[in-house]
Scaffold this active site. Structure first.
Site, mmCIF file in Angstrom:
data_model
loop_
_atom_site.group_PDB
_atom_site.id
_atom_site.type_symbol
_atom_site.label_atom_id
_atom_site.label_comp_id
_atom_site.label_asym_id
_atom_site.label_seq_id
_atom_site.Cartn_x
_atom_site.Cartn_y
_atom_site.Cartn_z
ATOM 1 N N GLY A 1 0.769 -5.018 0.735
ATOM 2 C CA GLY A 1 -0.521 -5.261 -0.151
ATOM 3 C C GLY A 1 -0.413 -5.908 -1.595
ATOM 4 O O GLY A 1 -1.102 -6.517 -1.990
ATOM 5 N N GLU B 1 -0.465 -9.487 -0.815
ATOM 6 C CA GLU B 1 -2.078 -9.615 -0.313
ATOM 7 C C GLU B 1 -2.712 -9.574 -1.857
ATOM 8 O O GLU B 1 -3.591 -10.572 -1.963
ATOM 9 C CB GLU B 1 -2.603 -8.332 0.663
ATOM 10 C CG GLU B 1 -1.976 -8.712 1.855
ATOM 11 C CD GLU B 1 -2.341 -7.500 2.898
ATOM 12 O OE1 GLU B 1 -1.663 -6.315 2.312
ATOM 13 O OE2 GLU B 1 -2.778 -7.494 3.763
ATOM 14 N N ALA C 1 0.810 -1.133 0.031
ATOM 15 C CA ALA C 1 -0.013 -0.011 -0.006
ATOM 16 C C ALA C 1 0.996 1.175 -0.041
ATOM 17 O O ALA C 1 2.098 1.038 0.439
ATOM 18 C CB ALA C 1 -0.838 -0.151 1.258
ATOM 19 N N GLU D 1 4.334 -4.903 7.408
ATOM 20 C CA GLU D 1 3.506 -3.999 8.023
ATOM 21 C C GLU D 1 3.811 -3.930 9.412
ATOM 22 O O GLU D 1 3.843 -2.647 9.889
ATOM 23 C CB GLU D 1 2.015 -4.329 7.884
ATOM 24 C CG GLU D 1 1.410 -4.012 6.594
ATOM 25 C CD GLU D 1 1.581 -5.429 5.755
ATOM 26 O OE1 GLU D 1 2.345 -6.335 6.166
ATOM 27 O OE2 GLU D 1 0.964 -5.407 4.693
#
Ligand code: CAA
Length: 260
Positions: free
Chosen positions: A111, A114, A66, A134
């Site tokens: 992300g 993911e 992200a 993270e």
């Protein structure tokens, strides 16, 4: 349709969606997620597309996570909204009738890891690097990592990767079952297209029902999963493709499927 953060190309019945934010190693900001959601929604309604390949632009990264510069000043409500946008977008990859393949060409962190996990199949370049960094940023995986990683590689290994923030290479990702296949970097797209071709030779309606059965089944208990399978199995008997597939077998010829 034209996008600012994506490149979309079709090759026959295959759509190739490339996350294209080269200045941030293809980091996912909200605008990119919104475009990806719209793009997948279009593909999901297309009868002409059988397989979607998701990849990242450039030689270095699939998706580096992200977008940290967007998150640094975000409020809890904004963080939650971002997670929910990713949830909607990534879930589409699992619920769309088409098969989704992640072509993991480089860093797949946070992300990015993911996003790859939401795809049906992951094929990695030997240069790919996976990880969930993270907790090293004071947050936790928020685009499905705490759920999908544990389901894919088991709770113990998922906890280790998330708690340590370790980065693992493609071979290790293969060893623990995070990826289906590892190929030389220059062969990545060919390997994805070869798998797409195999998939296209089979009945697409049957594949969509099998995908839905697997997705439902992994989220429920065995008895209910088997009940869903039985219903979908029965449903497949109503299709042209079932009659054609079985008749072709008995007539010793190649089946011609129509996806119905
Ligand atoms: N967000 C925003 N920008 C990013 C980014 C990210 N996730 N990843 C890389 N970038 C930017 C860098 O800031 C840098 O920008 P500048 O050129 O303006 O300095 C550019 O991309 C190139 O990156 P690096 O110079 O860092 O390249 P490198 O080769 O030295 O390192 C890397 C590559 C190891 C991937 C490193 O960039 C990195 O660690 N990136 C962050 C990975 C990360 O922590 N991802 C998780 C994000 S949080 C998340 O994803 C939450 C969630 O669950 C949804």
């Amino acid at each position: 349709m034209m996008y600012e953060h994506l490149l979309v190309e079709t090759k026959g019945q295959v759509a190739i969606v490339t996350i294209n934010n080269p200045k941030t190693l293809n980091a996912l900001n909200s605008a990119t997620l919104t475009e990806l959601n719209a793009c997948l929604s279009d593909i999901e309604q297309s009868k002409d597309i059988r397989v979607t390949i998701v990849t990242g632009s450039g030689a270095k990264a699939f998706v580096a996570g992200a977008d940290i510069s967007e998150m640094v000043n975000a409020t809890p409500a904004e963080g939650r909204a971002m997670s929910l946008l990713a949830k909607e977008t990534f879930s589409r990859l699992e619920t769309m009738p088409q098969v989704t393949i992640a072509a993991v060409n480089g860093f797949a962190l946070g992300g990015g890891c993911e996003l790859s996990m939401a795809c049906d199949i992951r094929i990695a370049s030997e240069k790919a690097v996976f990880g969930q960094p993270e907790c090293g940023l004071g947050i936790l995986p928020g685009f499905g990592g705490t759920q999908r990683l544990a389901r894919l590689i088991g709770k113990g290994r998922a906890k280790e990767l998330i708690f340590t923030c370790d980065r693992i290479d493609a071979q290790e990702a293969y060893r623990i079952g995070l990826v289906n296949k590892v190929v030389p970097a220059e062969e990545l797209m060919d390997a994805c297209m070869a798998m797409a071709e195999k998939i296209q030779g089979n009945g697409s309606y049957a594949i969509a029902l099998a995908k839905a059965s697997i997705e439902t089944g992994t989220d429920t208990d065995l008895a209910n999963g088997l009940a869903v399978e039985a219903t979908n199995f029965g449903l497949s008997f109503a299709t042209h493709d079932k009659k054609e597939g079985m008749t072709a077998f008995l007539e010793k010829r190649k089946a011609v499927f129509v996806g119905e």
